[in-house]
Design a protein around this motif. Structure first.
Motif, PDB file in Angstrom:
ATOM      1  N   HIS A  95       0.338   3.936   0.978  1.00 31.00           N
ATOM      2  CA  HIS A  95       0.232   5.027   1.927  1.00 31.00           C
ATOM      3  C   HIS A  95       0.680   4.371   3.338  1.00 31.00           C
ATOM      4  N   CYS A  96       1.569   3.403   3.174  1.00 24.99           N
ATOM      5  CA  CYS A  96       1.696   2.500   4.475  1.00 24.99           C
ATOM      6  C   CYS A  96       2.488   3.278   5.731  1.00 24.99           C
ATOM      7  N   GLN A  97       1.609   3.479   6.783  1.00 26.95           N
ATOM      8  CA  GLN A  97       2.205   4.079   7.910  1.00 26.95           C
ATOM      9  C   GLN A  97       1.959   3.242   9.309  1.00 26.95           C
TER      10      GLN A  97
ATOM     11  N   ASN B  80       0.984  -1.210   0.097  1.00 21.07           N
ATOM     12  CA  ASN B  80       0.050   0.121   0.079  1.00 21.07           C
ATOM     13  C   ASN B  80       0.874   1.200   0.202  1.00 21.07           C
TER      14      ASN B  80
ATOM     15  N   GLY C 237      -4.381   3.662  -2.415  1.00 21.76           N
ATOM     16  CA  GLY C 237      -3.102   3.167  -2.187  1.00 21.76           C
ATOM     17  C   GLY C 237      -3.061   1.717  -2.324  1.00 21.76           C
TER      18      GLY C 237
END
Ligand SMILES: Cc1cc2nc3c(=O)[nH]c(=O)nc-3n(C[C@H](O)[C@H](O)[C@H](O)COP(=O)(O)OP(=O)(O)OC[C@H]3O[C@@H](n4cnc5c(N)ncnc54)[C@H](O)[C@@H]3O)c2cc1C
Length: 388
Positions: free
Chosen positions: A57-59, A55, A100
């Motif tokens: 937008h990996c956080q 993804n 994402g």
């Protein structure tokens, strides 16, 4: 027969293969011991056969863990960009589906073939049908199968969680952790459909197939995505996401009209305060069958502003008390697992037992839906692989 390696990796899934590749590339002699007759079965069925492999937008916020900081180090040192570079090196066509989420254009098989090719060029030794009977630690780790004995100074446990036992999930990783006296956070099924209690079942199950965009929340956690009514309960991305945070007897609240105030219009005296006009208002954003059923069950008790306000409140907070979940048979992931306090966040190595590593889903780090679980498998696998 006894075979010696620098490291033994138990489990040839996403995390195990990434770990083997990283270690193999650094010249380590590694063996992957996989009990199934082929590698990466879960990769093959993932993402509806197209593998949502990461993804954009990996956080750290996309992960559940008793220690929300634990995953940060590994995630920052092997990022979605790193995995995408690998995918592009192998010329695998992919696309962003939504939010994402990156999927293969063709098939999840592309990702598995890529990992197998990388293992091959890193001279990783693969042993399929390896039925592990015993693991022992003497001066090194000794792993015994009926036919062979494997020895190495390092042992990596990458045997995954309990989800989908019919394709080979086992509790092996947790049992091994117990054998070495490592603490475990009790596992539970995550990303899993919810089962209605009896009352809700009789009220809603005939709406199976109906879906709507909603906000599902449980405590401070909430997800705005689609919900699907099934013959047994609720599913769809919003429900799968919130299921990871749900434990009995907590309630799940569902906002059926996110960011809308539908009764405001009724303060305009030109709109008649009738069921017919309320129904047509609700049908503007909910599937007709669900709108009608909601009105059958929750129609305003009168047409005063107060009663309309109550109706509005209920619509934004449908309170669900599930009988349970569909369990590991249907869960995409297993939450909980090896307590992260036992492991180095940088290397995934046990603090108590030098040379013993745990990576991937068996660890108490669980991703949201959307490619985050694979990103954790790649990142934790790479973290350990670089240390071996
Ligand atoms: C239906 C489904 C769809 C999914 N889709 C996605 C998706 O699109 N995107 C995403 O990010 N995540 C997805 N996931 C989650 C993702 O597949 C897992 O989080 C990920 O595979 C975990 O990697 P792992 O290597 O830790 O475990 P696994 O991939 O489960 O690998 C563990 C390996 O260990 C082997 N093993 C188990 N026990 C033993 C033993 N005793 N001895 C030897 N070997 C053993 C298993 O056979 C397996 O090959 C999906 C999961 C499911 C069930």
């Amino acid at each position: 027969m006894t075979q010696s390696f620098d490291a033994l990796i138990l489990g040839g899934g996403a995390a195990g293969l990434m770990c083997a590749i990283e270690a193999g590339k650094r010249g380590r002699r590694v063996a992957v011991l996989e009990h199934a007759d082929r590698l990466g079965k879960k990769i093959l069925i993932s993402g509806g056969g197209r593998c949502n492999f990461t993804n954009l937008h990996c956080q750290p916020e996309n992960f559940l863990s008793a220690n929300p900081h634990f995953a940060k180090s590994a995630l920052s040192r092997y990022t979605p960009t790193d995995f995408i570079a690998l995918v592009e090196k192998h010329r695998i066509p992919y696309h962003e589906k939504t939010l994402g989420q990156l999927f293969c254009d063709h098939s999840a098989r592309d990702i598995l073939s890529m990992l197998e090719a990388e293992c091959n060029s890193a001279s990783v030794n693969i042993f399929l049908n390896a039925k592990i009977q015993q693991v022992e630690r003497t001066t090194e780790f000794v792993v015994r199968t009926p036919a062979e004995e494997f020895r190495a100074a390092a042992l990596v446990v990458a045997t995954g969680g309990l989800s989908i036992p019919k394709i080979g999930a086992t509790s092996f990783g947790y049992e091994l952790a117990k054998q070495f006296h490592l603490a475990i956070r009790d596992p539970w099924p995550g990303l899993v459909p919810l089962v209605f209690n009896e009352e809700d079942s009789s009220r809603y199950r005939d709406l199976a197939g109906v879906s709507a965009e909603i906000i599902a929340s449980c405590g401070p956690h909430q997800f705005r995505e689609k919900m699907l009514i099934t013959h047994r309960g609720l599913s769809g991305p919003a429900i799968l996401q919130i299921s990871s945070y749900w434990k009995k007897p907590n309630l799940i609240l569902i906002d059926l009209a996110p960011a809308r105030e539908i009764t405001t219009a009724f303060r305009d005296t030109k709109i008649p305060r009738t069921l017919t006009s309320l129904r047509s208002e609700m049908r503007k954003f909910l599937p007709h069958r669900l709108a009608d059923r909601w009105l059958d069950l929750h129609a305003p008790t009168s047409w005063t502003n107060h009663a309309l306000a109550d109706f509005e409140t209920q619509l934004h907070a449908w309170s669900i008390s599930p009988a349970g979940t569909e369990g590991y048979e249907k869960a995409e992931v297993t939450a909980g697992g090896i307590d992260t306090d036992e492991l180095s966040a940088k290397t995934m190595e046990s603090r108590k037992v030098p040379g013993l590593f745990f990576i991937g889903e068996v660890v108490d780090v669980t991703g949201h839906l959307g490619g985050f679980n694979f990103q954790w498998a790649w990142a934790s696998g790479a973290a350990a692989g670089r240390e071996l």
